[in-house]
Design a protein around this motif. Structure first.
Motif, mmCIF file in Angstrom:
data_model
loop_
_atom_site.group_PDB
_atom_site.id
_atom_site.type_symbol
_atom_site.label_atom_id
_atom_site.label_comp_id
_atom_site.label_asym_id
_atom_site.label_seq_id
_atom_site.Cartn_x
_atom_site.Cartn_y
_atom_site.Cartn_z
ATOM 1 N N GLY A 58 -5.774 5.170 -3.368
ATOM 2 C CA GLY A 58 -5.361 6.177 -3.848
ATOM 3 C C GLY A 58 -4.782 6.438 -4.960
ATOM 4 N N GLY A 59 -3.523 5.857 -4.936
ATOM 5 C CA GLY A 59 -1.982 6.523 -6.032
ATOM 6 C C GLY A 59 -2.453 6.048 -7.498
ATOM 7 N N LEU A 60 -3.079 4.750 -7.150
ATOM 8 C CA LEU A 60 -3.054 3.280 -8.546
ATOM 9 C C LEU A 60 -4.371 4.243 -9.683
ATOM 10 N N SER A 61 -4.245 3.882 -10.691
ATOM 11 C CA SER A 61 -5.792 4.204 -11.579
ATOM 12 C C SER A 61 -6.183 2.886 -12.330
ATOM 13 N N LEU A 62 -7.077 3.045 -12.167
ATOM 14 C CA LEU A 62 -8.292 2.348 -12.837
ATOM 15 C C LEU A 62 -7.766 1.737 -13.799
ATOM 16 N N GLU A 63 -7.194 2.325 -15.470
ATOM 17 C CA GLU A 63 -6.810 2.027 -16.079
ATOM 18 C C GLU A 63 -5.386 0.544 -15.313
ATOM 19 N N LYS A 64 -4.427 0.888 -14.782
ATOM 20 C CA LYS A 64 -3.607 0.682 -14.406
ATOM 21 C C LYS A 64 -4.099 -1.145 -14.317
ATOM 22 N N LEU A 65 -4.943 -1.665 -13.204
ATOM 23 C CA LEU A 65 -5.745 -2.603 -13.401
ATOM 24 C C LEU A 65 -6.070 -3.121 -14.088
ATOM 25 N N THR A 105 -13.241 -4.506 -13.647
ATOM 26 C CA THR A 105 -12.414 -3.622 -13.122
ATOM 27 C C THR A 105 -12.615 -2.320 -12.356
ATOM 28 N N GLY A 106 -12.129 -1.769 -11.292
ATOM 29 C CA GLY A 106 -12.738 -0.989 -10.905
ATOM 30 C C GLY A 106 -12.295 -0.356 -9.157
ATOM 31 N N VAL A 107 -12.932 0.934 -8.517
ATOM 32 C CA VAL A 107 -11.606 1.407 -7.503
ATOM 33 C C VAL A 107 -12.695 1.376 -6.402
ATOM 34 N N PHE A 108 -12.391 1.011 -5.051
ATOM 35 C CA PHE A 108 -12.856 1.556 -3.636
ATOM 36 C C PHE A 108 -11.983 1.533 -2.908
ATOM 37 N N TYR A 109 -11.972 3.005 -2.647
ATOM 38 C CA TYR A 109 -10.939 3.899 -2.384
ATOM 39 C C TYR A 109 -11.672 4.387 -0.388
ATOM 40 N N PRO A 110 -11.355 4.177 -0.179
ATOM 41 C CA PRO A 110 -11.811 4.849 1.378
ATOM 42 C C PRO A 110 -10.943 5.923 1.891
ATOM 43 N N LEU A 111 -11.443 7.548 1.499
ATOM 44 C CA LEU A 111 -10.299 8.035 2.062
ATOM 45 C C LEU A 111 -10.165 8.490 3.446
#
Length: 265
Positions: free
Chosen positions: A92-99, A113-119
């Motif tokens: 939840g806290g890291l940006s896509l740009e970081k990855l 790259t992407g983000v799959f964040y389960p809240l």
């Protein structure tokens, strides 16, 4: 899709079985503690635990980084992926740009790259959560990857949103306040009941009703009660006297009391 998990902690413990229940195949699980990978593998169809991060010959279509934020740099520095693999983090806290930056520095081949964040809050070893009502926040560096992640999310949950990194950071801050901090306050409350040889169970109906009211209200502030809401200086003073031997808890009490008071001035 065929999927490999990098990390076998709290998130992976719940997410990997949910993905298999949605029809995907978890092929492999890496963990720094191989016993954790083995334990998670026993919950899955035929996933194999692995102890190396050289995954160049791994045929998975998707690699899921389910590691703590502080470990991401170290893991990515050692990670070797197949060309054109898709890799996502679950933070939840890291940006896509970081990855994206880490992959551009450490990967010798192009990757998506992407983000799959389960809240949700996850605990390893607890009964598996039903993902149908867990919000899934999706972000990706291209439209094709985004659509793949959205489709995968919709196979698991009825709540799937496109959420950019700035929005996800705000959600994560809100989640820490609502979840982690409220849990810590309950832990402090239990410390007090334990110190006085009282049953914490006496507080559980109050806690349940407090949460129910907050969720049912248009705004939780509308159902705030207590001495700070009433600005009852005598009760607040009595509480602070009681807390004098616990200065850390007293500071939290004073800070929250002042925050509540200011809201209703």
């Amino acid at each position: 899709m065929t999927i490999t998990f990098i990390g076998a902690g709290n998130v992976a413990w719940h997410l990997a079985p949910a993905l298999e229940n949605a029809g995907h195949h978890v092929l492999a699980i890496y963990s720094r503690q191989l016993t954790h990978a083995r334990q998670l593998a026993t919950m899955l169809y035929d996933a194999r635990p692995v102890s190396e991060l050289n995954l160049a010959n791994n045929p998975s279509q998707l690699f899921i980084l389910a590691v703590p934020d502080h470990a991401l740099d170290e893991v990515c520095a050692r990670l070797v992926l197949p060309e054109n693999a898709t890799i996502v983090h679950t933070s939840g806290g890291l940006s896509l740009e970081k990855l994206r930056q880490l992959m551009s520095v450490y990967s010798d081949v192009p990757v998506k790259t992407g983000v799959f964040y389960p809240l949700q809050t996850f605990s390893r070893g607890r009964v598996l959560l039903d993902f149908e009502q867990i919000p899934l926040c999706i972000e990706a560096d291209n439209s094709e990857t985004q659509q793949q992640l959205v489709t995968m999310g919709q196979e698991m949950s009825t709540i799937v949103y496109l959420v950019n990194s700035a929005e996800r950071r705000a959600l994560h801050v809100a989640a820490v306040l609502a979840c982690n901090f409220s849990n810590h306050l309950m832990a402090l409350a239990k410390d007090i009941t334990d110190d006085e040889d009282l049953e914490f169970d006496l507080l559980k109906p109050l806690i349940r009703e407090t949460i129910r009211k907050a969720l049912d209200a248009d705004h939780p502030a509308d159902v705030q009660t207590g001495p700070a809401r009433r600005n009852d200086a005598q009760v607040i003073g009595n509480h602070l006297t009681y807390l004098r031997p616990k200065p850390d808890v007293a500071r939290i009490y004073e800070l929250l009391t002042e925050s509540i008071r200011r809201r209703y001035e």
